[in-house]
Design a protein around this motif. Sequence first.
Motif: not given
Length: 256
Positions: A97-101, A124-130
Amino acid sequence: MNPKTLVVRLAMAATASVPAAALADAPAPIVVSGTVGDDASKAALLARLRAVYGADRVVDQLAVGRVSMPPNWNDHLGKLIGPNLKLISRGQLQIDGTSVSLRGDVASEAQRTQVAGDIALALDPGYTVNNGLRVAASEQGMLDAALANRIIEFESGQATLTEAGKAILDQMSVALLKLKDKRVEVIGHTDNAGSRAGNLSLSQARAEAVKTYVTGRGVRADMVTVSGEGPDRPVADNRTPEGRARNRRIEFKVVQ
């Protein structure tokens, strides 16, 4: 698969730290698996990967199915799949989804920050990057060179080492002893034949068998951890006998 979940994995196999003379099939394949919502999205993803890595290296294991993709997903995908990913070895990019690892090894702390930072800025700010990237230890190159892209063999469907597998581990034990106080993770992998649960169990048992063997050659047991990832991180196409053979492997990774 949950219809509201999108997962794409890129299994980037190690090549950079292994001497060229030791590589039988360089460059290593880039395996992409998971599910996308339509044929256009699949085509866009494969085109982007082939533009970055070359058409011959990309192994397509994508499916088209009922998933929910974030708005403008194809545009964001183009920002995710960029030349910076080529700095990563033995790694994986997972998009849920909007989570990137991000996982894998890079050559320096600067590269570690650069790769994850550039991806975060592009989205976009809605994405999170681990950021699970690690700075590769120089000792990792020694282990990779000792293994020399060879497959440690077991009896079919079992965690019993063959004589050929033991011979390779005799050499790996010498390399492991040179690491002294460095911890090493032994990771078992399988092909995708059979059930995932069975393959996870088999890969764990094979990693345990490798640990037992090398500790019998003088490697300290407390310096070796084990894990089994089953079929989840292929480095070749499971649709061919050769690919399945390459995916049935043991990986040695220096733990920072």
